[in-house]
Motif scaffolding. Structure first.
Motif, PDB file in Angstrom:
ATOM      1  N   ASN A  50       0.829  -1.203   0.000  1.00  0.00           N
ATOM      2  CA  ASN A  50       0.000   0.000   0.000  1.00  0.00           C
ATOM      3  C   ASN A  50       0.866   1.256   0.000  1.00  0.00           C
ATOM      4  N   LEU A  51       1.953   1.237   0.781  1.00  0.00           N
ATOM      5  CA  LEU A  51       2.869   2.377   0.834  1.00  0.00           C
ATOM      6  C   LEU A  51       3.484   2.643  -0.537  1.00  0.00           C
ATOM      7  N   ALA A  52       3.901   1.584  -1.217  1.00  0.00           N
ATOM      8  CA  ALA A  52       4.504   1.750  -2.546  1.00  0.00           C
ATOM      9  C   ALA A  52       3.515   2.396  -3.515  1.00  0.00           C
ATOM     10  N   ARG A  53       2.250   1.966  -3.445  1.00  0.00           N
ATOM     11  CA  ARG A  53       1.234   2.550  -4.332  1.00  0.00           C
ATOM     12  C   ARG A  53       0.984   4.016  -3.987  1.00  0.00           C
ATOM     13  N   ARG A  54       0.905   4.322  -2.695  1.00  0.00           N
ATOM     14  CA  ARG A  54       0.649   5.706  -2.273  1.00  0.00           C
ATOM     15  C   ARG A  54       1.809   6.623  -2.661  1.00  0.00           C
ATOM     16  N   LEU A  55       3.024   6.145  -2.480  1.00  0.00           N
ATOM     17  CA  LEU A  55       4.191   6.934  -2.876  1.00  0.00           C
ATOM     18  C   LEU A  55       4.179   7.202  -4.374  1.00  0.00           C
ATOM     19  N   THR A  56       3.803   6.190  -5.136  1.00  0.00           N
ATOM     20  CA  THR A  56       3.742   6.349  -6.590  1.00  0.00           C
ATOM     21  C   THR A  56       2.647   7.328  -6.984  1.00  0.00           C
ATOM     22  N   ASP A  57       1.471   7.184  -6.359  1.00  0.00           N
ATOM     23  CA  ASP A  57       0.359   8.098  -6.657  1.00  0.00           C
ATOM     24  C   ASP A  57       0.761   9.543  -6.377  1.00  0.00           C
ATOM     25  N   ALA A  58       1.463   9.743  -5.254  1.00  0.00           N
ATOM     26  CA  ALA A  58       1.895  11.097  -4.899  1.00  0.00           C
ATOM     27  C   ALA A  58       2.919  11.621  -5.903  1.00  0.00           C
ATOM     28  N   LEU A  60       3.323  10.895  -8.944  1.00  0.00           N
ATOM     29  CA  LEU A  60       2.715  11.175 -10.247  1.00  0.00           C
ATOM     30  C   LEU A  60       1.647  12.263 -10.170  1.00  0.00           C
ATOM     31  N   ASN A  61       1.504  12.875  -8.999  1.00  0.00           N
ATOM     32  CA  ASN A  61       0.506  13.928  -8.819  1.00  0.00           C
ATOM     33  C   ASN A  61       1.165  15.157  -8.173  1.00  0.00           C
ATOM     34  N   PRO A  62       2.104  15.805  -8.888  1.00  0.00           N
ATOM     35  CA  PRO A  62       2.823  16.943  -8.301  1.00  0.00           C
ATOM     36  C   PRO A  62       2.002  18.231  -8.318  1.00  0.00           C
ATOM     37  N   VAL A  63       2.203  19.049  -7.295  1.00  0.00           N
ATOM     38  CA  VAL A  63       1.601  20.379  -7.216  1.00  0.00           C
ATOM     39  C   VAL A  63       2.727  21.371  -6.954  1.00  0.00           C
ATOM     40  N   THR A  64       2.805  22.430  -7.755  1.00  0.00           N
ATOM     41  CA  THR A  64       3.887  23.405  -7.639  1.00  0.00           C
ATOM     42  C   THR A  64       3.403  24.674  -6.942  1.00  0.00           C
ATOM     43  N   ILE A  65       4.222  25.170  -6.010  1.00  0.00           N
ATOM     44  CA  ILE A  65       3.916  26.429  -5.328  1.00  0.00           C
ATOM     45  C   ILE A  65       4.993  27.458  -5.668  1.00  0.00           C
ATOM     46  N   ASN A  66       4.650  28.726  -5.563  1.00  0.00           N
ATOM     47  CA  ASN A  66       5.576  29.808  -5.903  1.00  0.00           C
ATOM     48  C   ASN A  66       6.468  30.121  -4.698  1.00  0.00           C
ATOM     49  N   PHE A  67       7.462  29.256  -4.491  1.00  0.00           N
ATOM     50  CA  PHE A  67       8.336  29.386  -3.326  1.00  0.00           C
ATOM     51  C   PHE A  67       9.707  28.833  -3.690  1.00  0.00           C
ATOM     52  N   ASP A  68      10.765  29.492  -3.221  1.00  0.00           N
ATOM     53  CA  ASP A  68      12.135  29.065  -3.497  1.00  0.00           C
ATOM     54  C   ASP A  68      12.757  28.548  -2.203  1.00  0.00           C
ATOM     55  N   TRP A 105      -5.676  14.077  -2.219  1.00  0.00           N
ATOM     56  CA  TRP A 105      -5.137  12.822  -2.734  1.00  0.00           C
ATOM     57  C   TRP A 105      -3.628  12.799  -2.506  1.00  0.00           C
ATOM     58  N   PRO A 106      -3.013  11.624  -2.554  1.00  0.00           N
ATOM     59  CA  PRO A 106      -1.548  11.567  -2.428  1.00  0.00           C
ATOM     60  C   PRO A 106      -0.882  12.542  -3.394  1.00  0.00           C
ATOM     61  N   THR A 107       0.012  13.359  -2.870  1.00  0.00           N
ATOM     62  CA  THR A 107       0.570  14.470  -3.645  1.00  0.00           C
ATOM     63  C   THR A 107       1.998  14.756  -3.208  1.00  0.00           C
ATOM     64  N   VAL A 108       2.818  15.230  -4.145  1.00  0.00           N
ATOM     65  CA  VAL A 108       4.085  15.856  -3.774  1.00  0.00           C
ATOM     66  C   VAL A 108       3.960  17.342  -4.084  1.00  0.00           C
ATOM     67  N   VAL A 109       4.345  18.168  -3.113  1.00  0.00           N
ATOM     68  CA  VAL A 109       4.335  19.618  -3.296  1.00  0.00           C
ATOM     69  C   VAL A 109       5.747  20.051  -3.667  1.00  0.00           C
ATOM     70  N   VAL A 117       8.995  19.688  -1.537  1.00  0.00           N
ATOM     71  CA  VAL A 117       8.851  20.314  -0.225  1.00  0.00           C
ATOM     72  C   VAL A 117       8.080  19.402   0.722  1.00  0.00           C
ATOM     73  N   LEU A 118       7.118  18.669   0.179  1.00  0.00           N
ATOM     74  CA  LEU A 118       6.221  17.882   1.023  1.00  0.00           C
ATOM     75  C   LEU A 118       5.704  16.668   0.263  1.00  0.00           C
ATOM     76  N   TRP A 119       5.671  15.531   0.966  1.00  0.00           N
ATOM     77  CA  TRP A 119       4.953  14.349   0.485  1.00  0.00           C
ATOM     78  C   TRP A 119       3.673  14.245   1.308  1.00  0.00           C
ATOM     79  N   TYR A 120       2.537  14.243   0.639  1.00  0.00           N
ATOM     80  CA  TYR A 120       1.253  14.084   1.327  1.00  0.00           C
ATOM     81  C   TYR A 120       0.743  12.681   1.024  1.00  0.00           C
ATOM     82  N   LEU A 121       0.662  11.838   2.069  1.00  0.00           N
ATOM     83  CA  LEU A 121       0.363  10.418   1.873  1.00  0.00           C
ATOM     84  C   LEU A 121      -0.765   9.958   2.801  1.00  0.00           C
ATOM     85  N   PRO A 122      -1.993  10.383   2.550  1.00  0.00           N
ATOM     86  CA  PRO A 122      -3.100   9.934   3.405  1.00  0.00           C
ATOM     87  C   PRO A 122      -3.345   8.438   3.254  1.00  0.00           C
TER      88      PRO A 122
END
Length: 270
Positions: A50-58, A60-68, A105-109, A117-122
């Protein structure tokens, strides 16, 4: 080849991390499929899958923020205290808060240059594993008492679990002060290690995918700590390390050269 001694519980963690990292790469499409290791019990194996699937889902679902993040890290002072109002205000003006971001949803920011910056893995740690691990938090000290934490709106138990087999006394030079076992682990270390085994394995396994360099550095540090304990005849620490399932300890924070220095005025750059 497994670099961990066979009698260390960390061996299970390393097997799990090897499986999850390969499974992650397989799902992403950069490696062939892998077979699950037979050494893992069914509950942990299902959680790892389940962890492997959640990590993959995150991933493949990137979200970009305006931050350096790099520029922000450079703006922090060495041995940042976080209590200088003028500097804190300057940081706030140079790096204003990003607008509200709702993650469902599972996301990387990512920052604006693609740094994670962040892995979101509900849903990574299921209710069964959570209920088992809660038994480890029943003995409360003043600093982990639930009265010090806000009441959760999502039926979560307030508090924290922060055990480490090698907590270094910060701000004090060696050799007078040396790594110590957390007092809680001295009292009932075996029971605690057993109770938190699966969620801790999952956290360490996720670290293998998120920050492979830190994972391997942590293993090296922990093995070195075990050798140091053996050479200095610290049997209690050696016994604790054999039962400790996480690759991540406070020593790993000190070894993480890639992260900004944590805000501790007593800490020196490592």
């Amino acid at each position: 080849m497994n670099p961990i001694p066979a009698d260390w519980a960390l061996t299970t963690t390393h097997l799990a991390s090897e499986y999850v990292s390969r499974q992650f790469c397989s799902i992403v499409g950069v490696m062939p499929k892998v077979l699950p290791p037979p050494e893992l019990d069914v509950v942990l194996l299902m959680a790892c899958s389940n962890l492997a699937r959640r990590l993959t889902d995150a991933y493949l679902n990137p979200v970009t923020i305006n931050f350096d993040m790099v520029q922000y890290s450079d703006a922090l002072h060495i041995q940042e205290t976080g209590i200088n109002p003028r500097h804190e205000q300057s940081l706030l003006e140079r790096f204003p808060p990003v607008g509200q971001l709702m993650l469902e949803w599972p996301t990387v920011v990512l920052d604006k240059f693609g740094l994670i910056v962040l892995w979101y893995l509900p849903g990574v740690i299921n209710e069964t594993i959570q209920s088992i691990s809660r038994t480890a938090a029943k003995k409360e000290k003043w600093h982990t008492h639930e009265s010090n934490f806000r009441t959760s709106e999502h039926s979560l138990t307030p508090g924290c679990i922060n055990p480490s087999p090698g907590w270094f006394l910060q701000g004090h030079p060696a050799p007078k002060f040396h790594p110590e076992i957390l007092a809680t682990l001295k009292q009932d270390g075996s029971t605690i290690c057993q109770a938190i085994q699966r969620p801790v394995v999952l956290a360490a396994t996720a670290l293998r995918v998120m920050h492979g360099g830190l994972y391997w550095s942590s293993l090296t540090t922990q093995l070195g700590l075990g050798l140091w304990a053996d050479n200095n005849q610290f049997k209690d620490m050696g016994n604790c390390l054999r039962q400790w399932v996480s690759s991540f300890t406070v020593l790993a924070v000190m070894c993480n050269h890639c992260s900004p220095l944590h805000r501790d005025s007593q800490s020196l750059a490592q």
